[in-house]
Scaffold this motif. Structure first.
Motif, PDB file in Angstrom:
ATOM      1  N   UNK A 168       0.580  -1.060   0.189  1.00  0.00           N
ATOM      2  CA  UNK A 168       0.255  -0.269  -0.014  1.00  0.00           C
ATOM      3  C   UNK A 168       0.755   1.389   0.143  1.00  0.00           C
ATOM      4  N   UNK A 169       1.224   2.200  -1.033  1.00  0.00           N
ATOM      5  CA  UNK A 169       2.081   3.589  -1.162  1.00  0.00           C
ATOM      6  C   UNK A 169       0.658   4.449  -1.407  1.00  0.00           C
ATOM      7  N   UNK A 170       0.836   5.413  -0.444  1.00  0.00           N
ATOM      8  CA  UNK A 170      -0.221   6.510  -0.477  1.00  0.00           C
ATOM      9  C   UNK A 170       1.009   7.825  -0.733  1.00  0.00           C
ATOM     10  N   UNK A 171       2.550   7.929  -1.260  1.00  0.00           N
ATOM     11  CA  UNK A 171       3.468   8.605  -1.082  1.00  0.00           C
ATOM     12  C   UNK A 171       2.799   9.686  -2.169  1.00  0.00           C
ATOM     13  N   UNK A 172       3.068  10.878  -1.378  1.00  0.00           N
ATOM     14  CA  UNK A 172       3.196  12.073  -2.142  1.00  0.00           C
ATOM     15  C   UNK A 172       3.834  12.968  -2.948  1.00  0.00           C
ATOM     16  N   UNK A 173       4.499  12.874  -4.561  1.00  0.00           N
ATOM     17  CA  UNK A 173       5.538  13.641  -4.926  1.00  0.00           C
ATOM     18  C   UNK A 173       5.137  14.873  -4.284  1.00  0.00           C
ATOM     19  N   UNK A 174       3.969  15.674  -4.551  1.00  0.00           N
ATOM     20  CA  UNK A 174       3.985  17.161  -4.451  1.00  0.00           C
ATOM     21  C   UNK A 174       4.091  17.330  -3.031  1.00  0.00           C
ATOM     22  N   UNK A 175       4.174  16.562  -1.934  1.00  0.00           N
ATOM     23  CA  UNK A 175       4.400  16.902  -0.332  1.00  0.00           C
ATOM     24  C   UNK A 175       6.148  16.975  -0.394  1.00  0.00           C
ATOM     25  N   UNK A 176       6.711  17.934  -0.319  1.00  0.00           N
ATOM     26  CA  UNK A 176       8.506  18.159  -0.373  1.00  0.00           C
ATOM     27  C   UNK A 176       8.969  17.656   1.262  1.00  0.00           C
ATOM     28  N   UNK A 177       8.258  17.932   2.038  1.00  0.00           N
ATOM     29  CA  UNK A 177       9.072  17.455   3.481  1.00  0.00           C
ATOM     30  C   UNK A 177       7.921  17.596   4.755  1.00  0.00           C
TER      31      UNK A 177
END
Length: 318
Positions: A168-177
């Protein structure tokens, strides 16, 4: 803990704040519409965005868009547009306890944050004077306790579905930190209660949490109902994730980190305004420097932490 003098000279010096709630966002397929609070400085442009995820506390209202005023007010007064959702686990909602995602709704929490980023146009239209003032290239996330778990997923931590073993992958590329406050740790150190009631915690994998983050942990936060590892459990997201990461360990701090969830709230067991001030400054400074490389706020805040009489904590980085 006072702020470094030079911080008052940055573009993010304290300014009056406008706060609007509830802003209601359409959420097809969600049990209820998504309500958020938006807090922003009344002046300024190209403002960075900070998503703030509440914890799953025993109080009736802190775990909602109405909580975490000490953090939301501080960040907004210093240049961030802070967006706080009411997640489905909030006691302000009366949802069916038989829902398979209940009581923590860990998937829905991460999805809430993605919905917010998908609907920034709606938010801008709903908040007078906000249109055209957001810098959508500079987005960060912060969460406390269960909110820290939500933040970790958005920063890249993953779970394994059972019984099929899919990831399950919820990684959000718009979030930088991001910042994790008193967040859950590794899955092999759960208490019997947590293993039986929150089994998803057992599959957390921090090795994929690649986005820069600050982990904040209290050295007296033993969280015995969740873990057998003691206070060190809350530092796991730092030690088990790849760099770049930083760890702020707060001395004598419990799960409330001095009272970050609200002003003078009953559930804070380690009430300490100076500790809250340290959390405010250091987390704001970390995010500012993470989003604006070269900004000196983070180094100045670290210097202030070690410079006060009777240090409140320590910082390490990798």
């Amino acid at each position: 803990m006072s702020e470094p003098t030079s911080a008052a000279n940055t573009p993010s010096a304290p300014t009056p704040v406008l706060s609007v709630s509830p802003v209601v966002l359409p959420a097809p397929g969600r049990a209820v519409e998504l309500q958020v609070r938006v807090s922003a400085p009344v002046t300024g442009s190209e403002l960075p965005i900070l998503l703030l995820s509440h914890g799953h506390g025993r109080s009736n209202h802190l775990s909602s868009l109405n909580g975490y005023a000490p953090l939301a007010n501080y960040y907004a007064a210093r240049g961030f547009v802070v967006i706080q959702p009411t997640h489905l686990d909030s006691k302000t909602l009366t949802l069916d306890s038989k829902d398979p995602e209940a009581p923590l709704y860990w998937r829905a929490r991460a999805q809430d944050m993605k919905r917010i980023l998908d609907q920034l146009d709606v938010i801008e239209r709903a908040v007078a004077g906000l249109a055209g003032r957001l810098d959508r290239s500079k987005v960060a996330v912060i969460g406390h306790s269960m909110g820290g778990h939500t933040a970790s997923l958005l920063l890249g931590a993953r779970h394994t579905n059972s019984p099929d073993g899919t990831e399950v992958n919820f990684a959000e590329p718009r979030i930088k930190a991001g910042v994790l406050l008193a967040a859950p740790g590794r899955g092999d150190a759960l208490s019997k209660f947590a293993a039986e009631n929150y089994p998803f915690f057992s599959t957390i994998d921090f090795s994929t949490m690649t986005t820069p983050a600050l982990v904040v942990a209290g050295d007296k936060d033993d969280s015995a109902y969740l873990t057998v590892a003691g206070a060190d459990w809350h530092a796991d997201p730092y030690f088990l994730s790849p760099s770049p990461k930083s760890l702020l360990t707060l001395f004598d701090a419990g799960h409330g980190l001095g009272g970050v969830s609200g002003y003078d709230v009953a559930e804070t067991t380690d009430e300490n305004p100076e500790r809250v001030a340290a959390v405010q400054l250091l987390t704001w400074a970390y995010l500012r420097t993470a989003l604006y490389p070269g900004d000196s706020a983070w180094q100045e805040a670290r210097n202030a932490l070690t410079g006060v009489a009777g240090p409140l904590g320590r910082v390490e980085s990798k």
